[in-house]
Design a protein around this motif. Structure first.
Motif, PDB file in Angstrom:
ATOM      1  N   VAL A   1       0.844  -1.194   0.000  1.00  0.00           N
ATOM      2  CA  VAL A   1       0.000   0.000   0.000  1.00  0.00           C
ATOM      3  C   VAL A   1       0.891   1.259   0.000  1.00  0.00           C
ATOM      4  O   VAL A   1       2.053   1.212   0.387  1.00  0.00           O
ATOM      5  N   ARG A   2       0.261   2.373  -0.456  1.00  0.00           N
ATOM      6  CA  ARG A   2       0.934   3.687  -0.444  1.00  0.00           C
ATOM      7  C   ARG A   2      -0.086   4.693   0.016  1.00  0.00           C
ATOM      8  O   ARG A   2      -1.210   4.740  -0.499  1.00  0.00           O
TER       9      ARG A   2
ATOM     10  N   ARG B   1       4.134  -2.678   3.445  1.00  0.00           N
ATOM     11  CA  ARG B   1       3.471  -3.942   3.103  1.00  0.00           C
ATOM     12  C   ARG B   1       2.837  -4.511   4.388  1.00  0.00           C
ATOM     13  O   ARG B   1       3.444  -4.497   5.441  1.00  0.00           O
ATOM     14  N   ILE B   2       1.615  -4.959   4.226  1.00  0.00           N
ATOM     15  CA  ILE B   2       0.853  -5.542   5.356  1.00  0.00           C
ATOM     16  C   ILE B   2       0.577  -7.000   5.037  1.00  0.00           C
ATOM     17  O   ILE B   2       0.030  -7.314   3.961  1.00  0.00           O
TER      18      ILE B   2
ATOM     19  N   SER C   1      -1.138  -6.176  -5.088  1.00  0.00           N
ATOM     20  CA  SER C   1      -2.326  -6.876  -4.595  1.00  0.00           C
ATOM     21  C   SER C   1      -1.936  -8.238  -3.990  1.00  0.00           C
ATOM     22  O   SER C   1      -0.990  -8.890  -4.447  1.00  0.00           O
ATOM     23  N   SER C   2      -2.732  -8.632  -3.001  1.00  0.00           N
ATOM     24  CA  SER C   2      -2.550  -9.940  -2.358  1.00  0.00           C
ATOM     25  C   SER C   2      -3.240 -11.048  -3.136  1.00  0.00           C
ATOM     26  O   SER C   2      -3.077 -12.229  -2.817  1.00  0.00           O
TER      27      SER C   2
ATOM     28  N   LEU D   1      -8.728  -8.662   1.318  1.00  0.00           N
ATOM     29  CA  LEU D   1      -7.530  -8.255   2.054  1.00  0.00           C
ATOM     30  C   LEU D   1      -7.013  -6.896   1.575  1.00  0.00           C
ATOM     31  O   LEU D   1      -6.541  -6.089   2.385  1.00  0.00           O
ATOM     32  N   ASP D   2      -7.085  -6.611   0.270  1.00  0.00           N
ATOM     33  CA  ASP D   2      -6.609  -5.319  -0.255  1.00  0.00           C
ATOM     34  C   ASP D   2      -7.413  -4.174   0.349  1.00  0.00           C
ATOM     35  O   ASP D   2      -6.836  -3.168   0.809  1.00  0.00           O
ATOM     36  N   ASP D   3      -8.736  -4.317   0.366  1.00  0.00           N
ATOM     37  CA  ASP D   3      -9.569  -3.251   0.914  1.00  0.00           C
ATOM     38  C   ASP D   3      -9.345  -3.105   2.409  1.00  0.00           C
ATOM     39  O   ASP D   3      -9.326  -1.983   2.940  1.00  0.00           O
TER      40      ASP D   3
END
Length: 223
Positions: free
Chosen positions: A161-162, A217-218, A179-180, A185-187
């Motif tokens: 993410v940014r 990164r998560i 994207s995962s 998960l992205d949202d």
């Protein structure tokens, strides 16, 4: 001849008639010529006759007596002119063959301009990017907020993410950079970043807070 006899005109009569006519003609001609010549003579006499009167001779004027003789005084004595000294020869004139060029003007060099003092060194820049604040705390909260649907479906993954960091240190404008593979998960990652993430804001060269950006990164993993 028979015709002449019938008219009563004989040759002798014809000759006499002709002679009479000739005499009459000559007399008339003589009269005309006489009148013309007489008139011409009168005209010539009138034109050529001119009365000329001779002028009387002028009276002689009496001669004037000659003027009396005047006594002539002797001329004044004339002094002889002073003697003039004539130099035997003028002094020689010296000519210069060539004229030297004029001297060049003096070259004036202006004094050098004063050296400006060196400018003071610029102040060190205080600019820096945004940094995380209490990252372990809010990162753990994002991971604990595991989406329930992803838990039921046992979905795992890592989301890149940014976010834009505001001057007060909050995250906004999140976008997925990697994207995962799961939109759930992205949202969830973007929502968690905008809700829980805290930052030290970016600074400009003068040290004032300004907008910046941060990327991370998560990872969502089931225990």
């Amino acid at each position: 001849m028979a015709y002449a006899d019938q008219q009563g005109l004989t040759p002798a009569k014809l000759i006499g008639l002709i002679a009479a006519l000739t005499v009459v003609g000559l007399i008339g001609l003589a009269m005309v010529l006489g009148l013309t010549i007489s008139k011409a003579l009168k005209e010539i006499e009138r034109v050529t006759t001119i009365d000329i009167e001779e002028p009387e001779p002028p009276e002689e004027e009496p001669e004037e007596p000659p003027p009396p003789e005047q006594e002539v005084s002797p001329p004044p004595p004339v002094a002889p002119p002073p003697p003039i000294n004539i130099a035997p020869a003028p002094p020689p004139i010296r000519t210069q063959p060539t004229i030297p060029p004029p001297a060049p003007p003096a070259l004036r060099i202006p004094p050098p301009a004063p050296v400006a003092p060196p400018a003071p060194p610029p102040a060190p820049s205080q600019a820096r990017g945004a940094t995380t604040r209490n990252e372990r705390s809010w990162a753990q909260r994002i991971q604990d907020n595991y989406p329930s649907r992803a838990l039921r479906e046992e979905v795992e993954g890592t989301v890149g993410v940014r976010v834009t960091v505001t001057p007060d240190g909050r995250a906004t404008g999140c976008s997925v950079t990697a994207s995962s593979g799961s939109s759930i998960l992205d949202d969830a990652a973007c929502s968690g970043m905008e809700r829980y993430a805290r930052f030290n804001p970016a600074l400009d060269a003068a040290g004032n807070p300004t907008s910046g950006s941060y990327s991370t990164r998560i990872t969502y993993r089931l225990n």
